[in-house]
Scaffold this motif. Structure first.
Motif, mmCIF file in Angstrom:
data_model
loop_
_atom_site.group_PDB
_atom_site.id
_atom_site.type_symbol
_atom_site.label_atom_id
_atom_site.label_comp_id
_atom_site.label_asym_id
_atom_site.label_seq_id
_atom_site.Cartn_x
_atom_site.Cartn_y
_atom_site.Cartn_z
ATOM 1 N N SER A 136 5.157 -9.204 1.279
ATOM 2 C CA SER A 136 4.783 -8.590 2.545
ATOM 3 C C SER A 136 5.674 -9.151 3.651
ATOM 4 O O SER A 136 5.847 -10.362 3.766
ATOM 5 C CB SER A 136 3.315 -8.877 2.854
ATOM 6 O OG SER A 136 2.939 -8.295 4.080
ATOM 7 N N TRP A 144 6.043 -8.979 -5.111
ATOM 8 C CA TRP A 144 5.827 -7.936 -4.103
ATOM 9 C C TRP A 144 5.524 -8.649 -2.791
ATOM 10 O O TRP A 144 4.431 -9.162 -2.583
ATOM 11 C CB TRP A 144 4.697 -7.038 -4.558
ATOM 12 C CG TRP A 144 4.357 -5.833 -3.743
ATOM 13 C CD1 TRP A 144 3.114 -5.488 -3.289
ATOM 14 C CD2 TRP A 144 5.213 -4.751 -3.334
ATOM 15 N NE1 TRP A 144 3.151 -4.282 -2.621
ATOM 16 C CE2 TRP A 144 4.423 -3.808 -2.639
ATOM 17 C CE3 TRP A 144 6.577 -4.497 -3.495
ATOM 18 C CZ2 TRP A 144 4.947 -2.640 -2.096
ATOM 19 C CZ3 TRP A 144 7.106 -3.336 -2.948
ATOM 20 C CH2 TRP A 144 6.303 -2.409 -2.269
ATOM 21 N N ASP A 176 -5.431 1.320 -4.041
ATOM 22 C CA ASP A 176 -5.775 0.219 -3.163
ATOM 23 C C ASP A 176 -5.455 -1.073 -3.888
ATOM 24 O O ASP A 176 -4.726 -1.066 -4.888
ATOM 25 C CB ASP A 176 -7.241 0.293 -2.723
ATOM 26 C CG ASP A 176 -8.205 0.330 -3.905
ATOM 27 O OD1 ASP A 176 -7.845 -0.166 -4.993
ATOM 28 O OD2 ASP A 176 -9.319 0.847 -3.749
ATOM 29 N N GLU A 177 -5.987 -2.190 -3.413
ATOM 30 C CA GLU A 177 -5.651 -3.473 -4.033
ATOM 31 C C GLU A 177 -6.110 -3.556 -5.484
ATOM 32 O O GLU A 177 -5.609 -4.382 -6.257
ATOM 33 C CB GLU A 177 -6.257 -4.623 -3.224
ATOM 34 C CG GLU A 177 -7.770 -4.648 -3.175
ATOM 35 C CD GLU A 177 -8.341 -3.723 -2.104
ATOM 36 O OE1 GLU A 177 -9.584 -3.691 -1.970
ATOM 37 O OE2 GLU A 177 -7.550 -3.044 -1.415
ATOM 38 N N THR A 234 3.217 -3.281 -7.376
ATOM 39 C CA THR A 234 2.129 -3.962 -6.668
ATOM 40 C C THR A 234 1.499 -5.090 -7.471
ATOM 41 O O THR A 234 0.772 -5.908 -6.909
ATOM 42 C CB THR A 234 1.029 -2.967 -6.292
ATOM 43 O OG1 THR A 234 0.393 -2.482 -7.491
ATOM 44 C CG2 THR A 234 1.613 -1.788 -5.506
ATOM 45 N N GLU A 252 10.762 -0.741 -0.173
ATOM 46 C CA GLU A 252 9.595 -0.021 -0.686
ATOM 47 C C GLU A 252 9.909 1.420 -1.048
ATOM 48 O O GLU A 252 9.254 2.000 -1.937
ATOM 49 C CB GLU A 252 8.451 -0.066 0.319
ATOM 50 C CG GLU A 252 8.723 0.625 1.643
ATOM 51 C CD GLU A 252 7.605 0.403 2.646
ATOM 52 O OE1 GLU A 252 7.183 1.380 3.272
ATOM 53 O OE2 GLU A 252 7.161 -0.756 2.813
ATOM 54 N N LYS A 285 8.663 4.819 -4.162
ATOM 55 C CA LYS A 285 7.859 5.960 -3.730
ATOM 56 C C LYS A 285 8.142 7.151 -4.629
ATOM 57 O O LYS A 285 9.271 7.618 -4.725
ATOM 58 C CB LYS A 285 8.143 6.290 -2.262
ATOM 59 C CG LYS A 285 7.593 5.221 -1.322
ATOM 60 C CD LYS A 285 7.802 5.565 0.140
ATOM 61 C CE LYS A 285 7.171 4.491 1.044
ATOM 62 N NZ LYS A 285 7.396 4.764 2.468
ATOM 63 N N SER A 292 11.131 -2.652 5.943
ATOM 64 C CA SER A 292 11.565 -2.833 4.564
ATOM 65 C C SER A 292 13.059 -2.599 4.369
ATOM 66 O O SER A 292 13.771 -3.426 3.787
ATOM 67 C CB SER A 292 10.773 -1.883 3.658
ATOM 68 O OG SER A 292 11.152 -2.022 2.312
ATOM 69 N N LYS A 332 2.761 6.912 3.789
ATOM 70 C CA LYS A 332 2.314 5.528 3.783
ATOM 71 C C LYS A 332 3.493 4.575 4.015
ATOM 72 O O LYS A 332 4.564 4.764 3.448
ATOM 73 C CB LYS A 332 1.625 5.193 2.466
ATOM 74 C CG LYS A 332 0.335 5.975 2.228
ATOM 75 C CD LYS A 332 -0.327 5.569 0.933
ATOM 76 C CE LYS A 332 -1.617 6.335 0.710
ATOM 77 N NZ LYS A 332 -2.637 6.009 1.724
ATOM 78 N N PHE A 383 4.338 0.394 3.968
ATOM 79 C CA PHE A 383 3.763 -0.841 3.445
ATOM 80 C C PHE A 383 4.421 -2.100 4.021
ATOM 81 O O PHE A 383 3.861 -3.178 3.931
ATOM 82 C CB PHE A 383 3.881 -0.862 1.918
ATOM 83 C CG PHE A 383 3.223 0.317 1.260
ATOM 84 C CD1 PHE A 383 1.883 0.274 0.916
ATOM 85 C CD2 PHE A 383 3.943 1.485 1.016
ATOM 86 C CE1 PHE A 383 1.268 1.362 0.326
ATOM 87 C CE2 PHE A 383 3.334 2.575 0.417
ATOM 88 C CZ PHE A 383 1.989 2.526 0.073
ATOM 89 N N HIS A 384 5.641 -1.969 4.549
ATOM 90 C CA HIS A 384 6.378 -3.112 5.090
ATOM 91 C C HIS A 384 6.483 -4.231 4.044
ATOM 92 O O HIS A 384 6.141 -5.388 4.298
ATOM 93 C CB HIS A 384 5.734 -3.615 6.383
ATOM 94 C CG HIS A 384 5.651 -2.582 7.455
ATOM 95 N ND1 HIS A 384 6.771 -1.880 7.888
ATOM 96 C CD2 HIS A 384 4.593 -2.107 8.170
ATOM 97 C CE1 HIS A 384 6.393 -1.028 8.837
ATOM 98 N NE2 HIS A 384 5.096 -1.145 9.012
ATOM 99 N N ARG A 385 6.961 -3.856 2.862
ATOM 100 C CA ARG A 385 7.111 -4.803 1.761
ATOM 101 C C ARG A 385 8.449 -4.580 1.064
ATOM 102 O O ARG A 385 9.050 -3.511 1.174
ATOM 103 C CB ARG A 385 5.981 -4.650 0.742
ATOM 104 C CG ARG A 385 4.633 -5.217 1.188
ATOM 105 C CD ARG A 385 3.587 -5.024 0.111
ATOM 106 N NE ARG A 385 2.301 -5.617 0.458
ATOM 107 C CZ ARG A 385 1.847 -6.775 -0.009
ATOM 108 N NH1 ARG A 385 2.592 -7.477 -0.849
ATOM 109 N NH2 ARG A 385 0.656 -7.235 0.333
#
Length: 470
Positions: free
Chosen positions: A396, A394, A221-222, A252, A420, A424, A403, A430, A432-434
């Motif tokens: 968004s 990183w 997570d963050e 990240t 992104e 991986k 992405s 998942k 993330f659209h980053r």
């Protein structure tokens, strides 16, 4: 293609399972280059889904460079090479990730995070001349014996906060990547499982796969890696190792808290998991959080090198490990790499022991700080993760950007960035659209400004400003 009905069982959204099934059939040769995929409406009827679901799956495949679509003609499986801007550009193999093996020469390199050029070439030239003059016989031969100073250099370079590895725990290597893979090869066997975060420096996971290791994914997570999910993965999949970047994680930029590090160490001890702590970016920071090695010294391998802070071209690195592992890892590194060249190892040693490496690192940090300031100013109003001392950002992506589509749009506008999928570690549901983009490789700050301006323009225009069939 007729009479093709995919097996879509398993977890995750239907469009992702469909895309994964088609990708697997492309990789296995069931769908060779030139195969026409079923019309979206027909396939939707056959599998009991909506046309929109099939369309999303096909879009994912286009983003991954596996298929192309033309209005009125349909969607076709691509060859391993595709035409881009009139020239032949080789697409990377699936094992190589999403980057080009030979990047187009006329693009701004925002897909690399090597140390910025701050004039270190002159220092390297001086030290190389000295090494060549003082050690002609060693340069002419293979490296049979490692002088004690090489271990002392590694001990000094890896030391951070309260972590002070002894020279007899050090293994000199051809960079951090080689250090980590040597540890994996030495301490696990084919078929063993290595745990990774969903997003990470995925070339380690791909390299581990090439030597027969399996991958298990752990949620984050963050705040970084989730200890609770790590415990779940340990109980269910019994990994032998986990690869982590606790400080300024790639991509990240998360920094694990001391509480999480303590809990991860406890879980690793309970399940007998070896911790590989990549501190390559952490060495750029002034973060005072204790290293994982301080919580679990008996099972933690710390690896770092010179590539992000001094000079990537010298391929210098070291790892520190428990004494029981050291000989096996040294042997594995020699078998995998062919041996450590004296010239490289001695140059890296002299850079560190002379204090030049530390001086270059501080100059590199000052340059990175100036470039991050440019990013903050140019991308004001958009969401992104950045650290004053990090050579990457990183970002968004606002709706409706995807992405892979944004990566292609940036390429057509002269800038190489990473989508992104490059990060991986395995097939992940998942999204993330980053994107990640680096700011250290352009030679001048003006080039950084120009590249970030392209990114800003694409963000402002949205998908309406990008024609993928143009």
């Amino acid at each position: 293609m007729t009479n093709w009905l995919p097996d879509l069982s398993g977890p995750g959204p239907l469009y992702q399972r469909l895309a994964a099934r088609i990708e697997a059939d492309i990789d296995s040769g069931v769908m060779p280059p030139g195969t026409k995929l079923p019309p979206q409406r027909d396939l939707a009827y056959d599998i009991g889904a909506t046309v929109g679901t099939v369309g999303r799956a096909y879009q994912l495949l286009r983003e991954r460079g596996l298929v192309s679509g033309e209005v009125g003609r349909g969607t076709y499986v691509l060859k391993r090479q595709d035409e881009l801007e009139g020239g032949r550009v080789e697409l990377p193999s699936r094992a190589a990730g999403t980057r080009y093996l030979d990047a187009p020469a006329d693009k701004l390199r925002f897909d690399s995070t090597a140390a910025p050029d701050i004039g270190q070439g002159a220092i390297v030239t001086e030290l190389l001349a000295r090494v060549a003059a003082e050690h002609p016989l060693e340069i002419a031969s293979y490296t049979r014996d490692f002088p004690q100073r090489w271990f002392e250099a590694g001990s000094r370079w890896l030391a951070r906060n309260g972590f002070r590895p002894a020279p007899d725990t050090i293994v000199p290597t051809l960079g951090t990547h080689a250090a980590v893979i040597s540890a994996i090869a030495a301490l696990t066997a084919p078929g063993d499982t290595i745990a990774f975060e969903h997003l990470t420096y995925s070339q380690i996971a791909r390299s581990a796969g090439l030597i027969g290791r399996r991958v298990a994914l752990v949620a984050s997570d963050e705040g970084g890696l989730d200890p609770e999910d790590f415990a779940h993965v340990c109980a269910q999949k019994h990994p032998k190792m986990i690869f982590l970047m606790p400080t300024m994680q790639n991509p990240t930029l998360s920094i694990l808290s001391s509480e999480r590090r303590r809990e991860i160490a406890r879980i690793a001890r309970e399940h007998n998991v070896i911790l590989i702590e990549d501190d390559l970016y952490g060495a750029l920071t002034e973060d005072e959080t204790p290293l994982l090695a301080e919580y679990a010294p008996e099972r933690t391998i710390v690896a770092a090198g010179l590539s992000k802070s001094v000079a990537a071209g010298v391929r210098g690195g070291w790892l520190s490990c428990p004494s029981a592992y050291r000989h096996r890892i040294r042997v594995a590194h020699k078998m995998l790499s062919g041996g450590l060249p004296f010239l490289t190892a001695e140059l890296c040693c002299q850079l560190v022991l002379s204090g030049r490496a530390a001086e270059i690192r501080m100059q590199a940090v000052r340059e990175i700080e100036a470039r991050i300031a440019i990013v903050r100013q140019k991308l004001s109003g958009f969401e992104f993760n950045a650290h004053e001392r990090s050579p990457f950002v990183w970002l968004s992506l606002p709706d409706p950007w995807l992405s892979g589509t944004f990566k292609n749009a940036a390429l057509e506008n002269g800038v190489l960035v990473d989508d992104e999928d490059e990060f991986k570690a395995g097939r992940s549901e998942k999204v993330f659209h980053r994107i990640r983009f680096g700011i250290s490789q352009p030679r001048h700050r003006e080039q950084v400004e120009a590249g970030v301006a392209v990114i800003r323009r694409l963000l402002d225009e949205g998908r309406a400003g990008y024609d993928s069939f143009g």
